[in-house]
Motif scaffolding. Structure first.
Motif, PDB file in Angstrom:
ATOM      1  N   TRP A  77       5.005 -11.326   1.334  1.00  0.00           N
ATOM      2  CA  TRP A  77       5.683 -10.647   0.301  1.00  0.00           C
ATOM      3  C   TRP A  77       4.504  -9.758  -0.281  1.00  0.00           C
ATOM      4  O   TRP A  77       3.464  -9.707  -0.193  1.00  0.00           O
ATOM      5  CB  TRP A  77       5.734 -11.959  -0.722  1.00  0.00           C
ATOM      6  CG  TRP A  77       4.306 -12.728  -1.196  1.00  0.00           C
ATOM      7  CD1 TRP A  77       3.920 -13.803  -0.390  1.00  0.00           C
ATOM      8  CD2 TRP A  77       3.653 -12.320  -2.068  1.00  0.00           C
ATOM      9  NE1 TRP A  77       2.776 -14.082  -1.144  1.00  0.00           N
ATOM     10  CE2 TRP A  77       2.524 -13.333  -2.064  1.00  0.00           C
ATOM     11  CE3 TRP A  77       3.396 -11.336  -3.268  1.00  0.00           C
ATOM     12  CZ2 TRP A  77       1.408 -13.271  -2.969  1.00  0.00           C
ATOM     13  CZ3 TRP A  77       2.548 -11.416  -3.972  1.00  0.00           C
ATOM     14  CH2 TRP A  77       1.288 -12.353  -3.634  1.00  0.00           C
ATOM     15  N   TRP A  78       5.143  -8.906  -1.151  1.00  0.00           N
ATOM     16  CA  TRP A  78       4.368  -8.032  -2.000  1.00  0.00           C
ATOM     17  C   TRP A  78       4.917  -8.077  -3.428  1.00  0.00           C
ATOM     18  O   TRP A  78       6.110  -8.380  -3.785  1.00  0.00           O
ATOM     19  CB  TRP A  78       4.630  -6.612  -1.483  1.00  0.00           C
ATOM     20  CG  TRP A  78       4.280  -6.171  -0.118  1.00  0.00           C
ATOM     21  CD1 TRP A  78       3.684  -6.848   0.459  1.00  0.00           C
ATOM     22  CD2 TRP A  78       4.529  -4.717   0.368  1.00  0.00           C
ATOM     23  NE1 TRP A  78       3.655  -6.225   1.777  1.00  0.00           N
ATOM     24  CE2 TRP A  78       4.056  -4.973   1.656  1.00  0.00           C
ATOM     25  CE3 TRP A  78       5.423  -3.754   0.051  1.00  0.00           C
ATOM     26  CZ2 TRP A  78       4.267  -3.854   2.648  1.00  0.00           C
ATOM     27  CZ3 TRP A  78       5.300  -2.767   0.838  1.00  0.00           C
ATOM     28  CH2 TRP A  78       4.662  -2.761   1.965  1.00  0.00           C
ATOM     29  N   ASP A  93      -0.299  -8.583  -2.219  1.00  0.00           N
ATOM     30  CA  ASP A  93       0.412  -9.378  -0.945  1.00  0.00           C
ATOM     31  C   ASP A  93      -0.074 -10.623  -0.574  1.00  0.00           C
ATOM     32  O   ASP A  93      -1.263 -10.808  -0.825  1.00  0.00           O
ATOM     33  CB  ASP A  93       0.661  -8.446   0.013  1.00  0.00           C
ATOM     34  CG  ASP A  93      -0.664  -8.065   1.073  1.00  0.00           C
ATOM     35  OD1 ASP A  93      -0.428  -7.901   2.156  1.00  0.00           O
ATOM     36  OD2 ASP A  93      -1.742  -8.098   0.291  1.00  0.00           O
ATOM     37  N   GLY A  94       0.725 -11.108   0.340  1.00  0.00           N
ATOM     38  CA  GLY A  94       0.260 -12.599   0.563  1.00  0.00           C
ATOM     39  C   GLY A  94       1.259 -13.049   1.602  1.00  0.00           C
ATOM     40  O   GLY A  94       2.189 -12.307   1.986  1.00  0.00           O
ATOM     41  N   PHE A  95       0.930 -14.307   2.466  1.00  0.00           N
ATOM     42  CA  PHE A  95       1.878 -14.832   3.275  1.00  0.00           C
ATOM     43  C   PHE A  95       2.694 -15.849   2.463  1.00  0.00           C
ATOM     44  O   PHE A  95       2.626 -16.176   1.493  1.00  0.00           O
ATOM     45  CB  PHE A  95       1.209 -15.883   4.245  1.00  0.00           C
ATOM     46  CG  PHE A  95       0.251 -15.037   5.051  1.00  0.00           C
ATOM     47  CD1 PHE A  95       0.744 -14.520   6.423  1.00  0.00           C
ATOM     48  CD2 PHE A  95      -1.154 -14.877   4.886  1.00  0.00           C
ATOM     49  CE1 PHE A  95      -0.358 -14.070   7.014  1.00  0.00           C
ATOM     50  CE2 PHE A  95      -1.904 -14.240   5.722  1.00  0.00           C
ATOM     51  CZ  PHE A  95      -1.512 -13.786   6.904  1.00  0.00           C
ATOM     52  N   PRO A 102       5.407 -17.837  -1.867  1.00  0.00           N
ATOM     53  CA  PRO A 102       3.988 -17.699  -1.744  1.00  0.00           C
ATOM     54  C   PRO A 102       3.367 -18.950  -0.985  1.00  0.00           C
ATOM     55  O   PRO A 102       3.327 -20.077  -1.415  1.00  0.00           O
ATOM     56  CB  PRO A 102       3.107 -17.272  -2.705  1.00  0.00           C
ATOM     57  CG  PRO A 102       4.300 -16.658  -3.556  1.00  0.00           C
ATOM     58  CD  PRO A 102       5.451 -17.511  -3.088  1.00  0.00           C
ATOM     59  N   VAL A 103       2.415 -18.933   0.034  1.00  0.00           N
ATOM     60  CA  VAL A 103       1.679 -19.762   0.627  1.00  0.00           C
ATOM     61  C   VAL A 103      -0.039 -19.800  -0.203  1.00  0.00           C
ATOM     62  O   VAL A 103      -0.647 -18.880   0.447  1.00  0.00           O
ATOM     63  CB  VAL A 103       1.465 -19.751   2.219  1.00  0.00           C
ATOM     64  CG1 VAL A 103       0.403 -20.847   2.779  1.00  0.00           C
ATOM     65  CG2 VAL A 103       2.489 -19.791   2.556  1.00  0.00           C
ATOM     66  N   PRO A 104      -0.140 -20.726  -0.919  1.00  0.00           N
ATOM     67  CA  PRO A 104      -1.303 -20.335  -1.867  1.00  0.00           C
ATOM     68  C   PRO A 104      -2.846 -20.810  -1.131  1.00  0.00           C
ATOM     69  O   PRO A 104      -3.625 -19.969  -1.303  1.00  0.00           O
ATOM     70  CB  PRO A 104      -1.320 -21.488  -2.745  1.00  0.00           C
ATOM     71  CG  PRO A 104      -0.061 -22.027  -2.967  1.00  0.00           C
ATOM     72  CD  PRO A 104       0.769 -21.754  -1.695  1.00  0.00           C
ATOM     73  N   ASP A 105      -2.622 -21.500  -0.116  1.00  0.00           N
ATOM     74  CA  ASP A 105      -3.768 -21.761   0.814  1.00  0.00           C
ATOM     75  C   ASP A 105      -4.368 -20.574   1.617  1.00  0.00           C
ATOM     76  O   ASP A 105      -5.502 -20.258   1.887  1.00  0.00           O
ATOM     77  CB  ASP A 105      -3.482 -22.690   2.007  1.00  0.00           C
ATOM     78  CG  ASP A 105      -3.035 -24.059   1.262  1.00  0.00           C
ATOM     79  OD1 ASP A 105      -3.358 -24.268   0.150  1.00  0.00           O
ATOM     80  OD2 ASP A 105      -2.736 -24.911   2.201  1.00  0.00           O
ATOM     81  N   MET A 106      -3.508 -19.467   1.773  1.00  0.00           N
ATOM     82  CA  MET A 106      -3.629 -18.080   2.467  1.00  0.00           C
ATOM     83  C   MET A 106      -4.379 -17.118   1.554  1.00  0.00           C
ATOM     84  O   MET A 106      -4.890 -16.044   1.731  1.00  0.00           O
ATOM     85  CB  MET A 106      -2.767 -17.505   3.272  1.00  0.00           C
ATOM     86  CG  MET A 106      -2.298 -18.377   4.260  1.00  0.00           C
ATOM     87  SD  MET A 106      -3.567 -18.706   5.617  1.00  0.00           S
ATOM     88  CE  MET A 106      -3.719 -17.265   6.217  1.00  0.00           C
ATOM     89  N   GLU A 108      -4.177 -14.338  -1.847  1.00  0.00           N
ATOM     90  CA  GLU A 108      -3.718 -12.928  -1.972  1.00  0.00           C
ATOM     91  C   GLU A 108      -4.916 -11.952  -1.648  1.00  0.00           C
ATOM     92  O   GLU A 108      -5.933 -12.069  -1.866  1.00  0.00           O
ATOM     93  CB  GLU A 108      -3.233 -12.823  -3.526  1.00  0.00           C
ATOM     94  CG  GLU A 108      -2.030 -13.749  -4.019  1.00  0.00           C
ATOM     95  CD  GLU A 108      -1.940 -13.608  -5.319  1.00  0.00           C
ATOM     96  OE1 GLU A 108      -2.626 -12.939  -6.031  1.00  0.00           O
ATOM     97  OE2 GLU A 108      -0.903 -14.226  -5.880  1.00  0.00           O
ATOM     98  N   THR A 109      -4.251 -10.747  -1.430  1.00  0.00           N
ATOM     99  CA  THR A 109      -5.049  -9.709  -1.456  1.00  0.00           C
ATOM    100  C   THR A 109      -4.338  -8.495  -2.111  1.00  0.00           C
ATOM    101  O   THR A 109      -3.194  -8.300  -2.401  1.00  0.00           O
ATOM    102  CB  THR A 109      -5.116  -9.102   0.206  1.00  0.00           C
ATOM    103  OG1 THR A 109      -3.896  -8.898   0.773  1.00  0.00           O
ATOM    104  CG2 THR A 109      -5.733 -10.217   1.110  1.00  0.00           C
TER     105      THR A 109
END
Length: 165
Positions: A77-78, A93-95, A102-106, A108-109
């Motif tokens: 996602w963005w 963005d993130g997984f 969103p997958v919080p464990d991964m 955001e960037t």
């Protein structure tokens, strides 16, 4: 190959990729602005991208998935935080999980893309900022650099097409 340099900076927590293209800034901007063009290059050739949602506006959202050779889907996602056509795009963005959440464990960037006119050619600089050295290291180990190089390797052929504005 269009990628001319990459740099991982663990002190600044960034990964920077610079690419140059034989096309003007307006044309390169369209590979970001047009979702039909974006999904033709965003994923590496073996992991093509499909955008379910693409709102190319400040505050807009994008939801996509990349499909691997065995059918596995990697979702992302963005959230677009800044647009200055045709020079700047910034997005968080993130997984995402199978529902697109969103997958919080991964983590955001934040990605910042700038386009610079080189007299009919364009230099694109993509800088990704990470929350920690661990996150930066994990993303690089997952193949971020190779994936971006392969994805951007598809751009020249797309830019060569006569795509209407």
């Amino acid at each position: 190959m269009t990628v001319i340099s990459t740099e991982k900076d663990t002190e600044a927590l960034t990964f920077r990729l610079v690419a140059e293209f034989d096309a003007g800034v307006e044309r390169v901007w369209r590979i970001w602005a047009d979702p039909a063009q974006l999904q033709r290059w965003w994923g590496p050739p073996t992991w093509p991208a499909t955008f379910d949602t693409y709102e190319f506006e400040e505050g807009g959202r994008a939801a996509y998935f990349m499909t691997g050779p065995d059918g596995e889907k990697a979702r992302g996602w963005w959230r677009i935080t800044a647009l200055e056509p045709p020079r700047l795009i910034t997005f968080v963005d993130g997984f995402a999980d199978e529902n697109g959440d969103p997958v919080p464990d991964m983590g955001e960037t934040t990605a910042t893309v700038t386009l610079e006119d080189l007299g009919g050619r364009t230099r694109m600089t993509m800088t990704t900022a990470f929350g920690s050295v661990e996150q930066l290291t994990q993303m690089v180990e997952m193949g971020m650099e190779e994936g971006l190089r392969e994805a951007l390797g598809q751009v020249d052929a797309l830019l060569a097409e006569d795509v209407p504005v």
